[in-house]
Design a protein around this motif. Structure first.
Motif, PDB file in Angstrom:
ATOM      1  N   LEU A 159      11.178   1.778   8.763  1.00  0.00           N
ATOM      2  CA  LEU A 159      11.536   0.526   8.098  1.00  0.00           C
ATOM      3  C   LEU A 159      10.525   0.206   6.993  1.00  0.00           C
ATOM      4  O   LEU A 159      10.903  -0.178   5.881  1.00  0.00           O
ATOM      5  N   ILE A 160       9.248   0.387   7.275  1.00  0.00           N
ATOM      6  CA  ILE A 160       8.204   0.115   6.285  1.00  0.00           C
ATOM      7  C   ILE A 160       8.375   1.044   5.084  1.00  0.00           C
ATOM      8  O   ILE A 160       8.286   0.603   3.930  1.00  0.00           O
ATOM      9  N   TRP A 161       8.629   2.313   5.353  1.00  0.00           N
ATOM     10  CA  TRP A 161       8.782   3.261   4.245  1.00  0.00           C
ATOM     11  C   TRP A 161       9.966   2.874   3.359  1.00  0.00           C
ATOM     12  O   TRP A 161       9.860   2.831   2.134  1.00  0.00           O
ATOM     13  N   ALA A 162      11.112   2.563   3.984  1.00  0.00           N
ATOM     14  CA  ALA A 162      12.313   2.211   3.208  1.00  0.00           C
ATOM     15  C   ALA A 162      12.106   0.900   2.450  1.00  0.00           C
ATOM     16  O   ALA A 162      12.455   0.773   1.273  1.00  0.00           O
ATOM     17  N   ALA A 163      11.493  -0.076   3.133  1.00  0.00           N
ATOM     18  CA  ALA A 163      11.311  -1.401   2.531  1.00  0.00           C
ATOM     19  C   ALA A 163      10.272  -1.391   1.416  1.00  0.00           C
ATOM     20  O   ALA A 163      10.307  -2.224   0.516  1.00  0.00           O
ATOM     21  N   SER A 164       9.341  -0.440   1.469  1.00  0.00           N
ATOM     22  CA  SER A 164       8.265  -0.402   0.474  1.00  0.00           C
ATOM     23  C   SER A 164       8.780  -0.017  -0.913  1.00  0.00           C
ATOM     24  O   SER A 164       8.065  -0.165  -1.910  1.00  0.00           O
ATOM     25  N   GLN A 165      10.030   0.458  -0.980  1.00  0.00           N
ATOM     26  CA  GLN A 165      10.592   0.864  -2.264  1.00  0.00           C
ATOM     27  C   GLN A 165      11.289  -0.300  -2.985  1.00  0.00           C
ATOM     28  O   GLN A 165      11.934  -0.111  -3.999  1.00  0.00           O
TER      29      GLN A 165
ATOM     30  N   ARG B 245      10.892  -8.571   8.513  1.00  0.00           N
ATOM     31  CA  ARG B 245      11.681  -7.547   9.221  1.00  0.00           C
ATOM     32  C   ARG B 245      10.770  -6.550   9.939  1.00  0.00           C
ATOM     33  O   ARG B 245      11.093  -6.079  11.034  1.00  0.00           O
ATOM     34  N   VAL B 246       9.660  -6.228   9.309  1.00  0.00           N
ATOM     35  CA  VAL B 246       8.698  -5.309   9.942  1.00  0.00           C
ATOM     36  C   VAL B 246       8.179  -5.933  11.224  1.00  0.00           C
ATOM     37  O   VAL B 246       8.100  -5.272  12.281  1.00  0.00           O
ATOM     38  N   LEU B 247       7.811  -7.228  11.165  1.00  0.00           N
ATOM     39  CA  LEU B 247       7.317  -7.923  12.360  1.00  0.00           C
ATOM     40  C   LEU B 247       8.365  -7.958  13.470  1.00  0.00           C
ATOM     41  O   LEU B 247       8.068  -7.698  14.645  1.00  0.00           O
ATOM     42  N   GLU B 248       9.599  -8.246  13.077  1.00  0.00           N
ATOM     43  CA  GLU B 248      10.689  -8.292  14.068  1.00  0.00           C
ATOM     44  C   GLU B 248      10.912  -6.936  14.719  1.00  0.00           C
ATOM     45  O   GLU B 248      11.163  -6.842  15.924  1.00  0.00           O
ATOM     46  N   SER B 249      10.784  -5.869  13.942  1.00  0.00           N
ATOM     47  CA  SER B 249      10.978  -4.521  14.500  1.00  0.00           C
ATOM     48  C   SER B 249       9.864  -4.186  15.489  1.00  0.00           C
ATOM     49  O   SER B 249      10.103  -3.560  16.524  1.00  0.00           O
ATOM     50  N   LEU B 250       8.640  -4.646  15.180  1.00  0.00           N
ATOM     51  CA  LEU B 250       7.530  -4.383  16.081  1.00  0.00           C
ATOM     52  C   LEU B 250       7.667  -5.157  17.371  1.00  0.00           C
ATOM     53  O   LEU B 250       7.356  -4.662  18.454  1.00  0.00           O
ATOM     54  N   ASP B 251       8.133  -6.402  17.261  1.00  0.00           N
ATOM     55  CA  ASP B 251       8.263  -7.249  18.457  1.00  0.00           C
ATOM     56  C   ASP B 251       9.467  -6.840  19.303  1.00  0.00           C
ATOM     57  O   ASP B 251       9.533  -7.147  20.490  1.00  0.00           O
ATOM     58  N   LEU B 252      10.426  -6.135  18.685  1.00  0.00           N
ATOM     59  CA  LEU B 252      11.655  -5.741  19.385  1.00  0.00           C
ATOM     60  C   LEU B 252      11.417  -4.507  20.247  1.00  0.00           C
ATOM     61  O   LEU B 252      11.910  -4.420  21.378  1.00  0.00           O
ATOM     62  N   TYR B 253      10.640  -3.549  19.697  1.00  0.00           N
ATOM     63  CA  TYR B 253      10.507  -2.277  20.406  1.00  0.00           C
ATOM     64  C   TYR B 253       9.191  -2.209  21.166  1.00  0.00           C
ATOM     65  O   TYR B 253       8.172  -2.645  20.664  1.00  0.00           O
TER      66      TYR B 253
ATOM     67  N   LEU C 158       0.826  -1.207   0.000  1.00  0.00           N
ATOM     68  CA  LEU C 158       0.000   0.000   0.000  1.00  0.00           C
ATOM     69  C   LEU C 158       0.861   1.258   0.000  1.00  0.00           C
ATOM     70  O   LEU C 158       0.651   2.182  -0.797  1.00  0.00           O
ATOM     71  N   ILE C 159       1.853   1.275   0.869  1.00  0.00           N
ATOM     72  CA  ILE C 159       2.708   2.459   0.963  1.00  0.00           C
ATOM     73  C   ILE C 159       3.558   2.610  -0.296  1.00  0.00           C
ATOM     74  O   ILE C 159       3.759   3.719  -0.799  1.00  0.00           O
ATOM     75  N   GLY C 160       4.032   1.498  -0.838  1.00  0.00           N
ATOM     76  CA  GLY C 160       4.800   1.561  -2.077  1.00  0.00           C
ATOM     77  C   GLY C 160       3.978   2.131  -3.218  1.00  0.00           C
ATOM     78  O   GLY C 160       4.509   2.797  -4.109  1.00  0.00           O
ATOM     79  N   HIS C 161       2.671   1.909  -3.178  1.00  0.00           N
ATOM     80  CA  HIS C 161       1.799   2.386  -4.251  1.00  0.00           C
ATOM     81  C   HIS C 161       1.466   3.872  -4.111  1.00  0.00           C
ATOM     82  O   HIS C 161       1.457   4.606  -5.094  1.00  0.00           O
ATOM     83  N   VAL C 162       1.186   4.316  -2.885  1.00  0.00           N
ATOM     84  CA  VAL C 162       0.722   5.702  -2.710  1.00  0.00           C
ATOM     85  C   VAL C 162       1.867   6.671  -2.447  1.00  0.00           C
ATOM     86  O   VAL C 162       1.654   7.877  -2.396  1.00  0.00           O
ATOM     87  N   ASN C 163       3.081   6.147  -2.284  1.00  0.00           N
ATOM     88  CA  ASN C 163       4.218   7.002  -1.922  1.00  0.00           C
ATOM     89  C   ASN C 163       4.410   8.155  -2.912  1.00  0.00           C
ATOM     90  O   ASN C 163       4.449   7.975  -4.118  1.00  0.00           O
ATOM     91  N   GLY C 164       4.508   9.362  -2.361  1.00  0.00           N
ATOM     92  CA  GLY C 164       4.826  10.538  -3.166  1.00  0.00           C
ATOM     93  C   GLY C 164       3.659  11.110  -3.946  1.00  0.00           C
ATOM     94  O   GLY C 164       3.854  12.019  -4.747  1.00  0.00           O
ATOM     95  N   ARG C 165       2.473  10.598  -3.720  1.00  0.00           N
ATOM     96  CA  ARG C 165       1.328  11.108  -4.487  1.00  0.00           C
ATOM     97  C   ARG C 165       0.591  12.151  -3.650  1.00  0.00           C
ATOM     98  O   ARG C 165      -0.411  11.865  -3.004  1.00  0.00           O
ATOM     99  N   GLU C 166       1.116  13.322  -3.640  1.00  0.00           N
ATOM    100  CA  GLU C 166       0.546  14.404  -2.836  1.00  0.00           C
ATOM    101  C   GLU C 166      -0.874  14.732  -3.307  1.00  0.00           C
ATOM    102  O   GLU C 166      -1.152  14.788  -4.502  1.00  0.00           O
TER     103      GLU C 166
END
Length: 289
Positions: A255-261, A281-289, A225-233
């Motif tokens: 992480l999600i923003w960077a990975a979505s590219q 990686r997104v799941l791991e980041s959520l479970d870590l913090y 979703l983020i990869g699709h809508v990114n930058g569409r002001e």
């Protein structure tokens, strides 16, 4: 002495003749009849009052859509059929398998006092709902106008209801169907915003009690979703980055923003593998913090 070859023998394969035109036309007509027959048969069962028949119809339609996706010519034929009301797939899904049976309330006393028997419809099973969502996904991926049809049936609201109330099988299919109906439809994206869709997905991905495969699917959904809508002001969901930062925290959002590219230049299989890795990686980041 050299014999002249018959003209038909050395004629270019691509050269059109009345005979080849006729054969092509007959082949096209035969293919169209096969496509419409397969669709009519599946839709007839999908309209049934009985869940087991609807399930059979949905399996038939899904198999049909997978075969249609094999070539541009059959995709074009399918698109043509979807301009014919009796052959449209999306309305049948929302009128039957994805219909909200719990809200069917008898408000007309004529049903009670009439000699006409009340029509009973068996509720949709988990397998039926999941299959209907797969058919919805396939229809919208093959035929863009089906997204608009889905909007007319309040598809996003129905799917968000399924995401919040049904089991893992339906929820996973629901996320895939949401991506399919939203990618090129600003109407459905606006509906998703109005339903606070990002919050619902964030709730699932944050909850460690939720099935891990479903949480992975939520991660993939957010990446796509983020990869699709990114930058569409100014487009629907232009504020999605702020929403995810608020809901999941700065580290996971970054992480999600960077990975979505990822992987726009990769082939489909590589992109799918990359998507799985990034979702993990997104799941791991959520479970870590």
């Amino acid at each position: 002495m050299m014999h002249h070859l018959p003209k038909a023998f050395w004629r270019s394969e691509n050269e059109s003749t009345p005979v080849t035109d006729l054969v092509t036309s007959l082949d096209d007509q035969r293919l169209y009849r096969e496509v419409t027959l397969a669709l009519r048969t599946g839709l007839r069962d999908a309209r049934s009052d009985f869940s087991f028949l609807r399930l059979r119809g949905l399996r038939s339609i899904l198999k049909f859509l997978r075969s249609v996706a094999a070539s541009d010519s059959t995709i074009n034929l399918f698109s043509h059929t979807q301009s014919i009301p009796d052959l449209q797939v999306v309305p049948v899904l929302f009128q039957h398998s994805l219909h909200d049976f719990q809200d069917q309330i008898i408000t007309n006393l004529d049903h009670i006092f009439s000699v006409q028997p009340l029509k009973i419809t068996s509720p949709s099973t988990d397998a039926e709902v999941s299959l209907a969502l797969r058919v919805l996904e396939g229809s919208c991926l093959l035929h863009r106008e089906s997204m608009l049809l889905a909007h007319h049936f309040k598809a996003v609201q129905v799917l968000m209801n399924i995401l919040a109330t049904r089991g893992v099988l339906e929820q996973g299919a629901c996320l895939d169907a949401l991506i399919a109906i939203m990618m090129d439809s600003s109407y459905n994206q606006l509906d998703f915003e109005a339903c606070n869709g990002i919050e619902e997905v964030a709730l699932l991905i944050r909850d460690k009690q939720v099935d891990e495969n479903l949480r992975m699917k939520c991660g993939e959904f957010l990446l796509l979703l983020i990869g699709h809508v990114n930058g569409r002001e100014g487009a629907p969901m232009a504020g999605i980055h702020d929403d995810i930062r608020r809901l999941l925290g700065e580290k996971s959002a970054s992480l999600i923003w960077a990975a979505s590219q990822f992987g726009s230049t990769l082939d489909p299989d590589q992109r799918l593998t990359a998507l799985h890795i990034q979702a993990r990686r997104v799941l791991e980041s959520l479970d870590l913090y």
